[in-house]
Design an enzyme around this catalytic site. Sequence first.
Site, short mmCIF file in Angstrom:
data_model
loop_
_atom_site.label_atom_id
_atom_site.label_comp_id
_atom_site.label_asym_id
_atom_site.label_seq_id
_atom_site.Cartn_x
_atom_site.Cartn_y
_atom_site.Cartn_z
N SER A 30 -2.15 -20.48 11.32
CA SER A 30 -1.50 -19.18 11.53
C SER A 30 -2.35 -18.07 10.91
O SER A 30 -3.39 -18.32 10.31
CB SER A 30 -0.11 -19.20 10.90
OG SER A 30 -0.22 -19.49 9.53
N ASP A 88 5.11 -8.38 14.26
CA ASP A 88 4.15 -8.11 15.34
C ASP A 88 4.61 -6.99 16.26
O ASP A 88 3.80 -6.32 16.89
CB ASP A 88 3.89 -9.38 16.17
CG ASP A 88 2.92 -10.30 15.43
OD1 ASP A 88 2.03 -9.78 14.74
OD2 ASP A 88 3.07 -11.53 15.55
N PRO A 206 -12.63 -27.95 15.72
CA PRO A 206 -11.17 -27.65 15.65
C PRO A 206 -10.67 -26.96 16.92
O PRO A 206 -9.58 -27.27 17.40
CB PRO A 206 -11.06 -26.70 14.43
CG PRO A 206 -12.27 -26.99 13.60
CD PRO A 206 -13.35 -27.38 14.57
N GLY A 375 14.00 -2.27 -0.30
CA GLY A 375 14.09 -3.57 -0.95
C GLY A 375 15.53 -4.00 -1.09
O GLY A 375 16.45 -3.24 -0.79
N CYS A 402 14.51 4.32 1.54
CA CYS A 402 15.72 3.51 1.58
C CYS A 402 16.19 3.13 0.17
O CYS A 402 16.81 3.94 -0.49
CB CYS A 402 15.52 2.30 2.48
SG CYS A 402 17.09 1.73 3.14
N GLU A 426 25.32 -2.89 -5.05
CA GLU A 426 24.45 -4.05 -4.78
C GLU A 426 24.08 -4.79 -6.07
O GLU A 426 23.80 -5.98 -6.05
CB GLU A 426 23.17 -3.55 -4.08
CG GLU A 426 22.30 -4.66 -3.54
CD GLU A 426 21.13 -4.14 -2.71
OE1 GLU A 426 20.84 -2.93 -2.72
OE2 GLU A 426 20.47 -4.98 -2.07
N HIS A 537 13.87 4.41 7.35
CA HIS A 537 12.55 3.78 7.24
C HIS A 537 11.57 4.50 8.17
O HIS A 537 11.30 4.00 9.28
CB HIS A 537 12.64 2.30 7.63
CG HIS A 537 13.25 1.45 6.57
ND1 HIS A 537 12.53 0.95 5.51
CD2 HIS A 537 14.52 1.04 6.39
CE1 HIS A 537 13.33 0.25 4.72
NE2 HIS A 537 14.54 0.29 5.23
N GLU A 539 8.52 4.62 8.18
CA GLU A 539 7.28 3.87 8.44
C GLU A 539 7.30 3.18 9.81
O GLU A 539 6.25 2.93 10.40
CB GLU A 539 6.99 2.85 7.33
CG GLU A 539 7.93 1.65 7.22
CD GLU A 539 9.16 1.91 6.34
OE1 GLU A 539 9.57 3.08 6.24
OE2 GLU A 539 9.70 0.93 5.79
N1 GLN Z 1 19.33 -2.85 -0.45
C1 GLN Z 1 19.65 -1.53 -0.02
C2 GLN Z 1 20.79 -1.53 1.00
O1 GLN Z 1 21.04 -2.53 1.64
C3 GLN Z 1 18.43 -0.85 0.56
C4 GLN Z 1 17.90 -1.54 1.77
C5 GLN Z 1 16.50 -1.12 2.13
O2 GLN Z 1 15.77 -0.63 1.29
N2 GLN Z 1 16.11 -1.37 3.38
O3 GLN Z 1 21.42 -0.54 1.20
#
Ligand code: GLN
Length: 573
Positions: A30, A88, A206, A375, A402, A426, A537, A539
């Site tokens: 991979s 991807d 290979p 995160g 986020c 959270e 997001h 990005e």
């Molecule tokens: N953990 C946070 C939430 O669920 C932020 C999620 C994230 O950063 N994509 O709201």
Amino acid sequence: MLMSEKWIDEMDESRRTGSFFIFITGGIMSSLGKGIASASIGTLLQARGYAVRMKKLDPYINVDPGTMSPYKHGEVFVMGDGCEADLDFGHYERFTGLQCTANDSLTTGKIYEKVLAQERRGDYLGSDIQVIPHITNEIKRFIMDGHELVDFTICEIGGTVGDIEGLPYIEAIRQLRIDLGVFRIACIHLTYLPYLKTSEELKTKPTQHSVKLLQSMGVQPDIILCRSEKDINDDIKTKLSMFCNVKKENIVAALDVENIYLVPHKYHLAGLDRQVCDHFGLLDQKLEKLVEENIKEKWVNIEHAICTPSKTVRIAVVGKYTKLKDAYISLSQAINHGAIANEARVEIYFVDAKKSSQNLEDELCNVSGILVPGGFDSSGVEGKITAIKFARENKIPFLGICLGLQLAVIEACRNVAGVKDATSREFSDEGEIVIDFMNSWESDGLAEFRLPSDNKGGTMRLGSYRCKISGDSLAYKIYGATEITERHRHRFEVNIKKYRELFEIAGLKFSGMSMDGLLPEIVERRFHPFFIATQAHPEFQSHPFAPHPLFTSFIKAAINYSTIPLFQCAPQC
Ligand code: GLN
């Protein structure tokens, strides 16, 4: 009508509306760049004037990668329609400018979910359900869906040839060659030629084995892409051509390059798009000059921009998946797009948020911008908050994404407003829950509802949402618009209903709000040169040819903060 008869009908229809199909498989191991190869084929065919559609078939059994750890699978890419998909798709969208949808992403989990629902409904009454034909028919149906709208459907098969989960996919391709006729299908196999330092040669064995494996399943590759660190010479091409039963001109070099945006042009120089068109009988020598110009306009120009920056800037990304590059791939790309737009080269410095506060601050002393990305869960959260405090107090340009926004709010409540137990649902049920679980919100006039007890898969606030931006704000200066659309992927929200006053004391300005005015989308600070965070997001929407304004402005602010002499940085091209 029996399912098998329905399939025959669909096949007949598709024969009448002939378009082409390209399948990309991977051999040996991979991470050889199958996604980038697929995206490159897509953009090169576009440069030849063709309409393409990009699809990916992932053999794993999850319904989607949404519940997988980025450490296992890399980033989860979010499409505009909210589909959580393989990373991807980010390459496909960035290289081709297309907007992919849930109908472009298939997993074994998705197929079985559908087939089992059909079985329960009684659609297969009287028959036993088998991998061939029922599962393979669903795979073929997915591949064929919408093919009449484009010239080429490009399908990447995830995993490596020989994986047990991948067998039905290879079988579906084998059947399609018969169903549609070999002339409508090209199979492209990406393999690896290891370089043996002791004998100073590239080894082809290979690849021979990998192709044999594919042939043993009834699929003959038409083109082989040979990933290697050294150029492949004529002898190697001759040998591979003979042993793999592939035309010599269709043995194409896939040399390592320093930057992924150099790949399409490299493939073009190696003859890939020409050989693909030749395979389908589409090569028209008269058009080659125009094709050259199209490719130059896009890919050679970007190569030039990447390789000749005038300054360098160092950005810290303070996160927790810092050891695997793929975990933040769209983010790294968006930062790079922002740098290209500023004629700069960026050094992304991944900082592990789990480090002690002192170590973190020491590391952040040398950067011109601090970014706290998205995160999940509480690990590394205190380190990220330390980084945000450091950026706020030292007036270092800051971009929060986020979770980065949620933590910027918590940091301000704790350290500016003095509410030491400010937190998110959270991480804890105790304290002032300034970031909380929301049960409902509006999406284009329609209410969406969630419960904390809901399934975890596919139940976050996902995909594109519109946002209103207030005129007198940094966000407005950046976007130049009062209404924007960004992609989301999160479960928790800023609890402005309960804590509006506290947020004011904390100096937070909510310059972007959801269309119903209830959910904060963008937060910023006054009296700071550049401090902005978004619940979305951005990005996922940044492209090399259309850098996202948030990243362009962030890099610009970082350049103004300070840059590093070019000669101190490793060359990128
Ligand atoms: N953990 C946070 C939430 O669920 C932020 C999620 C994230 O950063 N994509 O709201």
